[in-house]
Every structure is written in C-alpha cells, then in structure tokens.
Design a protein around this motif. Structure first.
Motif, PDB file in Angstrom:
ATOM      1  N   VAL A 414       1.044  -1.118  -0.230  1.00  0.00           N
ATOM      2  CA  VAL A 414       0.177  -0.201  -0.048  1.00  0.00           C
ATOM      3  C   VAL A 414       0.977   1.001  -0.033  1.00  0.00           C
ATOM      4  O   VAL A 414       0.884   1.763  -0.714  1.00  0.00           O
ATOM      5  N   ASP A 415       1.877   1.676   0.782  1.00  0.00           N
ATOM      6  CA  ASP A 415       2.691   2.295   0.971  1.00  0.00           C
ATOM      7  C   ASP A 415       2.964   2.306  -0.191  1.00  0.00           C
ATOM      8  O   ASP A 415       3.541   3.732  -1.007  1.00  0.00           O
ATOM      9  N   GLU A 416       3.885   1.538  -1.554  1.00  0.00           N
ATOM     10  CA  GLU A 416       4.786   1.631  -1.853  1.00  0.00           C
ATOM     11  C   GLU A 416       3.327   2.339  -3.641  1.00  0.00           C
ATOM     12  O   GLU A 416       4.514   3.421  -4.639  1.00  0.00           O
ATOM     13  N   VAL A 417       2.698   1.339  -3.079  1.00  0.00           N
ATOM     14  CA  VAL A 417       1.551   1.784  -4.426  1.00  0.00           C
ATOM     15  C   VAL A 417       1.276   3.708  -4.416  1.00  0.00           C
ATOM     16  O   VAL A 417       1.125   4.473  -5.189  1.00  0.00           O
ATOM     17  N   TYR A 418       0.441   3.759  -3.256  1.00  0.00           N
ATOM     18  CA  TYR A 418      -0.077   5.407  -2.939  1.00  0.00           C
ATOM     19  C   TYR A 418       0.989   6.388  -2.690  1.00  0.00           C
ATOM     20  O   TYR A 418       1.388   7.169  -3.919  1.00  0.00           O
ATOM     21  N   GLY A 419       2.382   5.826  -2.468  1.00  0.00           N
ATOM     22  CA  GLY A 419       3.528   6.399  -2.910  1.00  0.00           C
ATOM     23  C   GLY A 419       3.615   6.968  -3.916  1.00  0.00           C
ATOM     24  O   GLY A 419       4.088   8.334  -3.939  1.00  0.00           O
ATOM     25  N   THR A 420       3.658   6.058  -4.877  1.00  0.00           N
ATOM     26  CA  THR A 420       3.897   6.259  -6.359  1.00  0.00           C
ATOM     27  C   THR A 420       2.718   7.076  -6.849  1.00  0.00           C
ATOM     28  O   THR A 420       3.058   7.948  -8.168  1.00  0.00           O
ATOM     29  N   PHE A 421       1.453   7.499  -6.566  1.00  0.00           N
ATOM     30  CA  PHE A 421       0.910   8.334  -7.463  1.00  0.00           C
ATOM     31  C   PHE A 421       0.639   9.826  -6.276  1.00  0.00           C
ATOM     32  O   PHE A 421       0.098   9.894  -6.035  1.00  0.00           O
ATOM     33  N   GLY A 422       1.700   9.789  -5.448  1.00  0.00           N
ATOM     34  CA  GLY A 422       1.619  10.995  -4.690  1.00  0.00           C
ATOM     35  C   GLY A 422       0.753  11.275  -3.491  1.00  0.00           C
ATOM     36  O   GLY A 422       0.840  12.540  -2.727  1.00  0.00           O
ATOM     37  N   PHE A 423       0.218  10.398  -3.108  1.00  0.00           N
ATOM     38  CA  PHE A 423      -0.940   9.545  -2.077  1.00  0.00           C
ATOM     39  C   PHE A 423       0.221   9.842  -0.970  1.00  0.00           C
ATOM     40  O   PHE A 423       0.396   8.750  -0.382  1.00  0.00           O
ATOM     41  N   THR A 424       0.873  10.603  -0.518  1.00  0.00           N
ATOM     42  CA  THR A 424       1.547  11.247   0.964  1.00  0.00           C
ATOM     43  C   THR A 424       0.611  10.903   2.259  1.00  0.00           C
ATOM     44  O   THR A 424       0.655  10.546   3.059  1.00  0.00           O
ATOM     45  N   ASP A 425      -0.364  11.312   2.367  1.00  0.00           N
ATOM     46  CA  ASP A 425      -1.097  11.704   3.532  1.00  0.00           C
ATOM     47  C   ASP A 425      -2.146  10.249   3.975  1.00  0.00           C
ATOM     48  O   ASP A 425      -3.360  10.360   3.053  1.00  0.00           O
ATOM     49  N   VAL A 426      -2.275   9.296   4.040  1.00  0.00           N
ATOM     50  CA  VAL A 426      -2.765   8.212   4.536  1.00  0.00           C
ATOM     51  C   VAL A 426      -3.723   8.056   5.860  1.00  0.00           C
ATOM     52  O   VAL A 426      -2.582   7.676   6.754  1.00  0.00           O
ATOM     53  N   ARG A 427      -4.275   7.717   5.749  1.00  0.00           N
ATOM     54  CA  ARG A 427      -5.702   7.633   7.410  1.00  0.00           C
ATOM     55  C   ARG A 427      -5.680   6.408   7.021  1.00  0.00           C
ATOM     56  O   ARG A 427      -6.552   5.736   6.448  1.00  0.00           O
ATOM     57  N   VAL A 428      -5.933   5.248   8.078  1.00  0.00           N
ATOM     58  CA  VAL A 428      -6.202   3.906   8.789  1.00  0.00           C
ATOM     59  C   VAL A 428      -7.049   3.786   9.697  1.00  0.00           C
ATOM     60  O   VAL A 428      -7.433   4.549  10.443  1.00  0.00           O
ATOM     61  N   GLY A 429      -8.172   3.373   9.204  1.00  0.00           N
ATOM     62  CA  GLY A 429      -9.042   3.131   9.884  1.00  0.00           C
ATOM     63  C   GLY A 429      -9.677   1.753  10.574  1.00  0.00           C
ATOM     64  O   GLY A 429      -9.574   0.670   9.123  1.00  0.00           O
ATOM     65  N   LEU A 430      -9.785   1.082  11.751  1.00  0.00           N
ATOM     66  CA  LEU A 430      -9.872  -0.383  11.941  1.00  0.00           C
ATOM     67  C   LEU A 430     -11.635  -0.611  12.470  1.00  0.00           C
ATOM     68  O   LEU A 430     -11.504   0.421  13.150  1.00  0.00           O
ATOM     69  N   GLY A 431     -12.501  -1.209  11.823  1.00  0.00           N
ATOM     70  CA  GLY A 431     -13.407  -1.615  12.260  1.00  0.00           C
ATOM     71  C   GLY A 431     -13.781  -3.148  12.987  1.00  0.00           C
ATOM     72  O   GLY A 431     -13.293  -4.086  12.117  1.00  0.00           O
ATOM     73  N   THR A 432     -13.785  -2.836  14.110  1.00  0.00           N
ATOM     74  CA  THR A 432     -13.262  -3.533  14.828  1.00  0.00           C
ATOM     75  C   THR A 432     -15.228  -4.980  14.773  1.00  0.00           C
ATOM     76  O   THR A 432     -16.449  -4.262  14.635  1.00  0.00           O
ATOM     77  N   ARG A 433     -15.280  -5.885  16.120  1.00  0.00           N
ATOM     78  CA  ARG A 433     -16.396  -7.314  15.821  1.00  0.00           C
ATOM     79  C   ARG A 433     -17.569  -6.048  16.324  1.00  0.00           C
ATOM     80  O   ARG A 433     -17.297  -5.564  17.314  1.00  0.00           O
ATOM     81  N   PRO A 434     -18.817  -5.725  15.396  1.00  0.00           N
ATOM     82  CA  PRO A 434     -19.793  -5.906  15.623  1.00  0.00           C
ATOM     83  C   PRO A 434     -20.582  -6.531  16.379  1.00  0.00           C
ATOM     84  O   PRO A 434     -20.045  -7.408  17.069  1.00  0.00           O
ATOM     85  N   GLU A 435     -22.453  -5.788  17.436  1.00  0.00           N
ATOM     86  CA  GLU A 435     -22.873  -7.367  18.080  1.00  0.00           C
ATOM     87  C   GLU A 435     -23.169  -8.078  17.684  1.00  0.00           C
ATOM     88  O   GLU A 435     -22.979  -9.413  18.711  1.00  0.00           O
ATOM     89  N   LYS A 436     -23.635  -8.173  16.175  1.00  0.00           N
ATOM     90  CA  LYS A 436     -23.629  -9.579  15.960  1.00  0.00           C
ATOM     91  C   LYS A 436     -22.103 -10.257  14.558  1.00  0.00           C
ATOM     92  O   LYS A 436     -22.349  -9.437  14.121  1.00  0.00           O
ATOM     93  N   PHE A 437     -22.351 -11.103  15.014  1.00  0.00           N
ATOM     94  CA  PHE A 437     -20.705 -11.310  14.316  1.00  0.00           C
ATOM     95  C   PHE A 437     -21.150 -13.072  14.627  1.00  0.00           C
ATOM     96  O   PHE A 437     -21.884 -13.751  15.117  1.00  0.00           O
TER      97      PHE A 437
END
Ligand SMILES: [Zn+2]
Ligand SMILES: [Zn+2]
Length: 658
Positions: A414-437
C-alpha cells in the motif's frame, strides 16, 4: 413535528442551569429571549436560539421545562446549522418573490450550506441565481422577524393550498395527525419544525453556488425538480476559502476533464458504464500493468475466472440472499445465472477444488475480472460510481498465525503504491467486532490484534471504528487526501471467517488434520474506474510522465520542418514512448496552446536550429521552456522519469498547488 405542550403540565416556575453551573428561576411562560435579556443586553443582542436539555428552541418559545440551559450565539457550535437552515428559508422567500408561480419543496441544512428544491417548470439559469441572491440580501436588510406558528394539520393544508404549494400539502398529508409548525417571515411561510434565527437580519454570510436537477424525494419515478445549492459559513473568510476550494474542485472535475482530454464517454444505452477512448484506455491499462508488476514483487499470482455463474454459487456465498438488488441476472437453458458482482466466490471454488497443505499457504490470488453491480442511475456519477468495473482485487488464504506477516507485506505494498501516485497523507481505520458477528471471539481478537499491531509496530496510528467490522470479520480502510485536501477512500482489507465455512475451505496442517484458513479480501486501488476518476481529480488531468496517454508531441515551427518532426516522433516511438506530431497549419503559438490544454507533458519544438543540430527545444507542461537538448539526452531523461515513475518530471518552475 412537535406536539403542543399540554398546559396542565407546565410548571409555575422553570429552573434553568446555566453552563457556569448557576441556576436561574423564571416564571413559566418566559421565553428564551427574555432569559437572555435577563442575563445581559449583549447576550440578548447576539442570541440566535437557546438549547434546553440538549434541544434547540427558538428564542421566542416559552421554555417548557426545567433543565440545562444555554444561549446559542454565533460562537456556539450550533449556530452554523441555524444559519444554514434559516438561509434555506431565505432562499425560498426570495424565489417566491421573484417567481410567484414556482412551487417549493424542501430545504434542509447540509454540509457547507443548504439546498432548497423548487418546481419552477424550467431550469434556473446563472442569471436567475444572481437575482435570487440579490433578493435574499434585500430580505436580510429588511430584517424581518421570523415567527413560529403552531397550527393543526388541516389549517396548514389550507395555508399551503392557498399559496399553491402542492408539494408542501403532500408532505403535510403524509405526517401523522396533530399540530404542525410553520415559520413565517413577513411575506413567506414555510412548513418547518425549526428552530430558526429570530430575524432575517441575522443572516448574510452566504453564496448561491449552483442549481441542479433533483428528483422529488430522491425518487426517480417522481418529477424532476430544481435544487438550488448555497454555501453558508460563520465568517466571510471561511466562505471565501470554501468557494476557492470549490473553484479548484470544479477545475479538476474528472467528468469535465474526461471529456476535454478525450479519455472516456458514456452512452444512454449502457447507463453508468464508461467507454474508455484510446487515451483513457492507455492510462487504464498502464494502471493494470503497474499493479501486475507489484503483484510479481509482492508474491501474488494472477488468475482469470468466469464472469457468469449459476445462481447456486451466489446462494452459497450469500449474495443471492443479501446482495440481489445490486446484481444482474440472466436465464439460459432454463438455468438462472448471475453476473458476478465480486470475484471472491469464484476464487473460493478454485481454492476448494485443489488440495492445499500448510506449506502452500499463504495462497494469494489476484484477479482483474470484470464486475457488474447495479447502481440506481440517480446515484451514478462519472467514474466514481459505475455499473461495470474491475478492481485490483485479491484474496489471500492464510492461517491466523500468518496474519501479522501478511499485514506487513500488505502495508509495504500500500505504501509503495500510494507513494507512487503522490498520496502521502494516508489515514487508516480499523473496524472491529460488531454486536452481531459469526465465528470464534478469540479468533476475532487475534485478527484485530494483527491488523492494529501492524501499524503500531511501525509507529503509525490508526483510528478504531468500534463495531464497524462486517459480521464475518474485522476490516481496515485506507483513506488518502488528494492534492487539494479532499479525502478519498481507496484500499480495504477485510478479514473473512464466514466464507471458509460456507465453501468448506481447508488445508492440511502439520498435525495431519484439515483446518480452516482465514480469507483476506484486499484491494489497494479499489475499482480502477473509480481510481482513475480520483487520479484525474488529484492530478487535475496532468498525469505523471509514466502514465500520460500522450507523453510527447513534436511541434514543427512551420511546414518545412515536418520531415524532421516525423523523424523525432519515429525515434521516440521506437524507444517505446507515446509520441505524436502536430502537423496542422496552425501557428506555433496555437500548437503550444493546444498541447498545454491537452496537458501533454513534453512539447518538443523543432525548427531550423534544431534540425541542423539534431536537437529539440523542450517545453514541459506546467513549467514552460526547459531549453534545447539532443534527442539522445531527451530520451535518457524521459526514460529515467518513467522508470522512477516520478510524480513530477523535471523541476517545475512553480511549485504545484499544496
Ligand atoms: Zn425549515
Ligand atoms: Zn472479495
């Protein structure tokens, strides 16, 4: 709609707790405006509304109960919403004055401002918007009081019938019996639950931005109305900044640039399905080629799979039950088939048909298969939401213990690919276990830990979106900011505990027993169609040299040098570059302008001097004259920039925006 407060329940005295903790007791029936005046003249002057027990109320309303109380002034976080909604009424007021026959729909506050839907029987022109805005400013200057009126449903129907507003009547008839509230400002009345600023003079920091067609109630079976959009902010500076960003975004609109640069088009006989013209297809295929190169480097293996499957597959995967409305179906030989909306079910069949041991894992299948998803035509927008597309889609079959290593590999990619396109500001979200799983909570925990720790190990942050995972596994979302600071959601990694069960996927572990692998669905760019749209907006259509559909154009200064120009083009093409010549009769200035508009990275001017010396005079797109060089030097320079996939080719004279 708020029901009237039964008189019997109104207490004699209302106790108000102010933000500083002090308590004021006022007689029942006291209004918010009166309380503000009791606190101070300045506050009374600034007051826009009050907040009582979390609920916003008009200044003019008698306070119905005791509780936490604060006065909303222009500095209060609620003020903006009030301004935006009240400015929507202001807009409708002006439209009714200027175009008495126009019927009004609804007008909510939205991000950055408001919209209001009208039925004018024709499209609003930019001149109309100017007149409407001028009338709005006149109404602000009139400083008309905004008065709340409660009435029965029948009375309200009467009011809007009388002013010939059938859309309003339709809304009122659709709400349960009881009282409704209307807001009146001199010559205009609107159905609304409020609250609003106390008078039109409180408004003023706004700008009507555009009008567009919109279906009544968002339903394409309803008549098409005209929606006027306005921007509303607290200060002129914020409004100006916003308008500047809008201008920038407009200039980068990929639908506009796609047409101007000859990249793609649409046809009504294939709704929301792009046709890539040769230039657009060149960029598209270069993106695919780039991802293929990454796949080799990162250990993925590409597969090619069918597009149309018996619906039994989609019953097994659950798409038939849960995703039907977004799929295309067909019947052949009395069998029902579905067109795949995702590659995964096909990959599961492929995995299940083979025998894997722990030594074979992880298995990483990549697929650029064409996908079809039904999107309502109302929601489709250029390339960002289409009915046919392909993804840089892969499925990784691995053990839970292998997840940390897989995560490391994925983040590097991901870092290599986004860097290639000049997307340097990358934000990551982690979606965790919902009530129904589904699945084992311990496995969930382990997977969530693997996802999160991959970032903390690198000293990187991510935000946790608690309960936002799918019912079958946690997920990661990658968001990038483009060149003008707009966020775009790109990559995803979705852990899947469900489909290994559904498709009975196994591998033979060291203990000789069959175990279930985990499936990771992941994409870096996502839909290539959508990514191309984002990339056009990010670059403003000025693709980096390695991606430009036309990398170089040779411009002979006159007809006499067409021969040499052809030689140069041939040399470049022979070296693998996408080069053309402009042999039109136009003057050099016109040729240069056209090349600039078409955003060709290298314009090569050739005349007497260049022919004699075997050189070209280079003009780089965006930075102008870069001097003469030999053809060999140019080829070497271009080859280096392409090999490095440089985002900027050569030193620009002016720094790019942001
Ligand atoms: Zn309203
Ligand atoms: Zn998948």
């Amino acid at each position: 709609m708020s029901a009237p407060v039964p008189t019997a329940n109104v207490p004699d005295v209302v106790r108000l707790t102010l933000p500083d903790g002090s308590v004021r007791e006022v007689a029942a029936g006291t209004t918010g405006a009166e309380v503000a005046a009791g606190i101070g003249a300045r506050l009374a002057k600034d007051a826009l509304a009050v907040r009582l027990n979390g609920k916003l109320l008009d200044l003019s309303r008698p306070l119905p109960e005791s509780g936490a109380f604060e006065v909303v002034t222009p500095r209060h976080p609620d003020a903006l919403e009030l301004y935006r909604h009240s400015t929507a009424h202001l807009c409708a007021n002006a439209v009714k004055r200027l175009f008495p026959g126009v019927k009004i729909g609804i007008g909510p506050a939205i991000e950055n401002g408001f919209y209001y839907d009208f039925d004018p029987g024709r499209a609003f022109t930019p001149e109309d918007l100017e007149r409407i805005e001028a009338e709005m400013r006149r109404i602000v200057a009139e400083d008309n009081p905004v008065v709340r009126r409660e009435m029965t449903k029948a009375e309200a129907v009467g009011v809007f019938r009388a002013q010939d507003d059938p859309l309003k009547v339709e809304i009122i008839e659709g709400i349960p019996d009881g009282n409704v509230s209307c807001y009146e400002q001199k010559d205009f009345v609107d159905l609304c639950r409020g609250p609003h600023v106390p008078s039109t003079g409180k408004l003023g920091v706004f700008k009507l931005t555009h009008a567009a067609g919109a279906y009544w109630k968002g339903d394409e079976r309803n008549p098409m109305l005209q929606r006027i959009y306005g921007a509303v902010f607290l200060s002129q500076k914020e409004l100006d900044d916003h308008l500047h960003r809008l201008e920038q975004a407009k200039a980068r609109d990929h639908r506009k640039l796609g047409k101007e640069l000859g990249l793609f088009l649409f046809h009504p006989w294939a709704p929301a399905s792009p046709f890539f013209l040769p230039k657009g297809a060149a960029v598209y295929n270069l993106l695919v080629a780039y991802m293929r190169e990454m796949y080799v480097k990162y250990g993925y293996r590409e597969v090619v799979t069918p597009q149309v499957f018996d619906v039994d597959l989609f019953k097994r995967s659950g798409h038939y039950q849960n995703y039907r409305d977004n799929m295309f179906f067909t019947e052949v030989d009395e069998r029902e088939y579905g067109v795949k909306p995702m590659n995964c079910p096909g990959h599961f069949l492929m995995y299940a048909a083979q025998a894997f041991s722990y030594r074979d894992l992880p298995v990483r299948y990549a697929d650029f298969g064409r996908l079809h998803r039904y999107e309502r035509s109302g929601v489709t927008q250029g390339l960002t939401r289409v009915r046919t597309f392909c993804q840089d889609d892969s499925h990784i079959f691995c053990t839970l213990d292998q997840m940390p290593a897989e995560m490391d590999l994925f983040i590097d990619l991901v870092d290599e690919v986004y860097g290639t396109f000049g997307f340097t500001d990358v934000r990551v979200g982690l979606g965790t276990r919902p009530e129904k799983f589904m699945g084992d909570p311990a496995a969930w925990e382990k997977a969530e830990k693997a996802l999160g720790e991959a970032f903390t190990r690198r000293g990187r942050t991510f935000s946790v979106n608690a309960g936002d995972g799918a019912f079958y596994g946690p997920k990661l979302d990658f968001q990038v900011l483009d060149a003008i600071g707009r966020p775009w959601q790109l990559g995803t990694l979705q852990v899947d505990f469900a489909n290994p069960e559904n498709f009975d996927l196994t591998y033979v572990a060291e203990d000789g027993q069959k175990h279930r692998p985990v499936v990771l669905h992941r994409a870096v760019l996502g839909s290539l169609e959508r990514f191309l749209g984002i990339l056009i907006e990010h670059t403003g259509g000025s693709f980096p040299l390695w991606l430009a559909p036309e990398q170089a154009r040779v411009l002979p200064v006159s007809e006499r040098f067409v021969g040499y120009a052809r030689e140069v083009v041939e040399r470049l093409v022979a070296q693998g570059f996408r080069a053309t010549g402009d042999e039109s009769d136009d003057k050099l200035g016109a040729k240069i302008r056209r090349g600039e508009i078409e955003k060709v990275p290298a314009l090569l001017v050739v005349g007497e001097k260049e022919r004699a010396a075997g050189t070209v005079a280079l003009r780089r797109h965006g930075s102008g004259d870069a001097g003469s060089r030999s053809l060999d030097a140019l080829v070497a320079e271009m080859r280096d920039a392409v090999a490095a996939r440089a985002t900027v080719w050569g030193a620009p004279a002016v720094a790019p925006a942001r």
